[in-house]
Design a protein around this motif. Structure first.
Motif, PDB file in Angstrom:
ATOM      1  N   VAL A  42       0.844  -1.203   0.000  1.00  0.00           N
ATOM      2  CA  VAL A  42       0.000   0.000   0.000  1.00  0.00           C
ATOM      3  C   VAL A  42       0.877   1.249   0.000  1.00  0.00           C
ATOM      4  N   ALA A  43       1.936   1.250   0.807  1.00  0.00           N
ATOM      5  CA  ALA A  43       2.867   2.387   0.793  1.00  0.00           C
ATOM      6  C   ALA A  43       3.482   2.564  -0.582  1.00  0.00           C
ATOM      7  N   ALA A  44       3.852   1.444  -1.223  1.00  0.00           N
ATOM      8  CA  ALA A  44       4.440   1.506  -2.567  1.00  0.00           C
ATOM      9  C   ALA A  44       3.469   2.082  -3.581  1.00  0.00           C
ATOM     10  N   LYS A  55      -4.570  -8.132  -6.851  1.00  0.00           N
ATOM     11  CA  LYS A  55      -5.944  -8.000  -7.329  1.00  0.00           C
ATOM     12  C   LYS A  55      -6.616  -6.750  -6.745  1.00  0.00           C
ATOM     13  N   GLY A  56      -6.480  -6.559  -5.432  1.00  0.00           N
ATOM     14  CA  GLY A  56      -7.125  -5.427  -4.788  1.00  0.00           C
ATOM     15  C   GLY A  56      -6.549  -4.092  -5.216  1.00  0.00           C
ATOM     16  N   LEU A  57      -5.227  -4.003  -5.306  1.00  0.00           N
ATOM     17  CA  LEU A  57      -4.605  -2.749  -5.744  1.00  0.00           C
ATOM     18  C   LEU A  57      -4.987  -2.433  -7.184  1.00  0.00           C
ATOM     19  N   GLY A  58      -5.122  -3.483  -7.992  1.00  0.00           N
ATOM     20  CA  GLY A  58      -5.564  -3.265  -9.369  1.00  0.00           C
ATOM     21  C   GLY A  58      -6.938  -2.614  -9.428  1.00  0.00           C
ATOM     22  N   LEU A  59      -7.835  -3.001  -8.518  1.00  0.00           N
ATOM     23  CA  LEU A  59      -9.164  -2.384  -8.477  1.00  0.00           C
ATOM     24  C   LEU A  59      -9.093  -0.910  -8.117  1.00  0.00           C
ATOM     25  N   LEU A  60      -8.013  -0.513  -7.441  1.00  0.00           N
ATOM     26  CA  LEU A  60      -7.840   0.891  -7.060  1.00  0.00           C
ATOM     27  C   LEU A  60      -7.085   1.689  -8.118  1.00  0.00           C
ATOM     28  N   GLY A  61      -6.824   1.070  -9.255  1.00  0.00           N
ATOM     29  CA  GLY A  61      -6.159   1.773 -10.344  1.00  0.00           C
ATOM     30  C   GLY A  61      -4.653   1.745 -10.289  1.00  0.00           C
ATOM     31  N   VAL A  62      -4.088   0.939  -9.392  1.00  0.00           N
ATOM     32  CA  VAL A  62      -2.624   0.850  -9.257  1.00  0.00           C
ATOM     33  C   VAL A  62      -2.080  -0.120 -10.306  1.00  0.00           C
ATOM     34  N   GLN A  63      -0.972   0.239 -10.946  1.00  0.00           N
ATOM     35  CA  GLN A  63      -0.324  -0.654 -11.903  1.00  0.00           C
ATOM     36  C   GLN A  63       0.544  -1.646 -11.142  1.00  0.00           C
ATOM     37  N   VAL A  64       0.168  -2.920 -11.204  1.00  0.00           N
ATOM     38  CA  VAL A  64       0.849  -3.978 -10.467  1.00  0.00           C
ATOM     39  C   VAL A  64       1.197  -5.117 -11.408  1.00  0.00           C
ATOM     40  N   ARG A  95     -11.696   2.185 -11.565  1.00  0.00           N
ATOM     41  CA  ARG A  95     -12.850   2.395 -12.452  1.00  0.00           C
ATOM     42  C   ARG A  95     -14.162   2.404 -11.676  1.00  0.00           C
ATOM     43  N   GLN A  96     -14.187   1.704 -10.522  1.00  0.00           N
ATOM     44  CA  GLN A  96     -15.405   1.663  -9.722  1.00  0.00           C
ATOM     45  C   GLN A  96     -15.371   2.784  -8.686  1.00  0.00           C
ATOM     46  N   ALA A  97     -16.528   3.364  -8.433  1.00  0.00           N
ATOM     47  CA  ALA A  97     -16.592   4.472  -7.479  1.00  0.00           C
ATOM     48  C   ALA A  97     -16.193   4.023  -6.081  1.00  0.00           C
TER      49      ALA A  97
END
Length: 449
Positions: free
Chosen positions: A336-338, A366-375, A395-397
């Protein structure tokens, strides 16, 4: 967990986190404090014990084997039965979600003349136990486990102890404090000297506490730079007064929260800073985190300090693989810090995260991807392209994060929710009770200070 009904919980963007707080007692030390006290002859007193579900599972199992364990006000009293004095439990030992309870108690029973069946929840029942079964079997214990379709030995399993057991010299094939501690616990009631060769240093609470309880134990370094731990068996442990420091693994979530939420400035009191557990703090400082240690002191043989953390602009780094054993439980929150840092953060050597309460590499990616993070997910680590401190927005609110019944996944994304555009929901907050009771209330308190 107290209920079988999932408890979805939403975490929203936060203002600055401020204030002076404390966190629950160290989970690793709490488990060991109970177990070693139960093996001492006489009455031990423990303050600061973590009262999460994992530690309470250890206490219940020890009661089932004859130890008298009581709590009055904030003091836990353990009336020990002696190293060879455990009784045959009448029922299966219910471990809940606690891998630590299971592996340590397997070692404890392996050299006793009793047997016990271990059962756990759905998550624990998927976790492999072979790495503990191997050395304990070499000592003479008969261990029968359920075999999965991919040939992993899992719960439920039964340990039939042997007395006397056979002392062994065992070289740890992977860095694991739980395996090391299981062998040491078996060695306590084994005649002769049990030796463990540790190529990579892991948390050393067992060695430190056993010495404090009066066991004959030495730690040396061999010609190859490996730690060699030698324990003389048929030990007689003396009761102790133990003060459990705050858990650095729990503090880690609040440290990262303060680093990534603008304007934050918090102090976390009485945190254990044992070098075998402090890898995350070193990595975050290398990323530019403003983390300072004050009032350093020693409590019960463990180094302790108050930690002050201020919001910081983090920069991605390549995390060296050799630091992993000193922060293996903290990688989810490091990810999360990264995600909030500038540039890339790369991690390697994290195969162990595949077999924790969940596959933590996959769940975090998977979860960070939902937040728009490139992983980018590799076999043994993640590569994360940080946002440079910008709010996380997928993409999701308000995405729903799957925790896979994993307390560290749940707490990591609770922290991530503080720096999202519209918040996020985690599918179940219940697993957090295993290690950090009151976590969500504490986050709320900091945000409203």
């Amino acid at each position: 967990m107290t209920s079988n009904t999932p408890q979805p919980t939403t975490f929203k963007p936060s203002g600055p986190l401020t204030g002076k707080i404390s966190v629950p007692g160290d989970k690793s030390i709490s488990h060991r404090a109970l177990i070693f006290s139960a093996l001492a002859i006489g009455k031990s007193r423990i303050t600061g014990l973590l009262e999460g579900e994992d530690v309470l599972a250890t206490a219940d199992a020890l009661r089932a084997m004859g130890a008298r364990i009581e709590k009055k006000n904030d003091v836990w009293t353990v009336h020990g039965v002696g190293v060879g004095g455990l009784m045959q439990p009448k029922n299966a030992l219910a471990m809940g979600n606690s891998g630590t309870s299971t592996r340590l108690l397997m070692g404890l029973i392996a050299s006793q003349g009793i047997s016990a069946t271990f059962i756990g929840d759905a998550s624990l029942s998927k976790r492999p136990m072979g790495r503990v079964i191997e050395p304990l079997s070499q000592m003479g214990a008969d261990i029968r486990a359920r075999e999965t379709s991919d040939h992993k030995a899992c719960l439920p399993l039964t340990v039939r102890g042997i007395c006397p057991a056979v002392p062994i010299e065992y070289r740890l094939p992977i860095a694991s404090a739980q395996v090391k501690s299981a062998i040491l616990l078996a060695g306590l009631n084994t005649p002769g000297i049990t030796r463990i060769v540790e190529p990579v240093l892991t948390r050393d609470h067992s060695e430190t506490m056993l010495s404090g309880f009066g066991a004959e134990i030495t730690v040396e370094t061999d010609a190859k730079g490996c730690r060699v731990i030698s324990l003389t068996g048929e030990a007689e442990l003396k009761p102790q007064k133990i003060k459990v420091p705050g858990d650095p693994s729990s503090a880690a979530f609040l440290v990262v929260a303060a680093l990534i939420v603008p304007g934050s400035d918090i102090i976390i009191e009485n945190i254990g800073i044992n070098p075998t557990r402090a890898g995350l703090f070193e990595v975050l400082q290398n990323m530019g985190g403003d983390i300072r240690f004050g009032k350093k002191r020693t409590v019960g043989g463990e180094p302790v300090a108050d930690i002050r953390v201020k919001h910081s602009h983090l920069t991605g780094i390549n995390v060296p693989a050799d630091i992993a054993p000193s922060m293996i439980d903290e990688f989810p929150i490091l990810f999360v810090a990264a995600a909030m840092a500038s540039g890339e953060t790369t991690t390697h050597g994290l195969h162990e995260l595949r077999v924790k309460e969940s596959d933590r590499l996959s769940q975090m990616a998977k979860g960070l991807g939902l937040l728009g993070v490139q992983v980018t997910e590799g076999d043994d680590g993640l590569l994360i392209e940080g946002s440079g401190g910008k709010t996380l927005a997928g993409r999701q609110a308000k995405p729903v994060i799957e925790t896979a019944l994993d307390h560290r996944i749940a707490m990591s994304f609770a922290v991530a929710g503080l720096v999202t555009k519209s918040g996020l929901s985690i599918d179940d907050i219940r697993p957090v009770e295993t290690s950090f009771p009151g976590f969500d209330d504490l986050i709320t308190k900091l945000a409203s200070s």
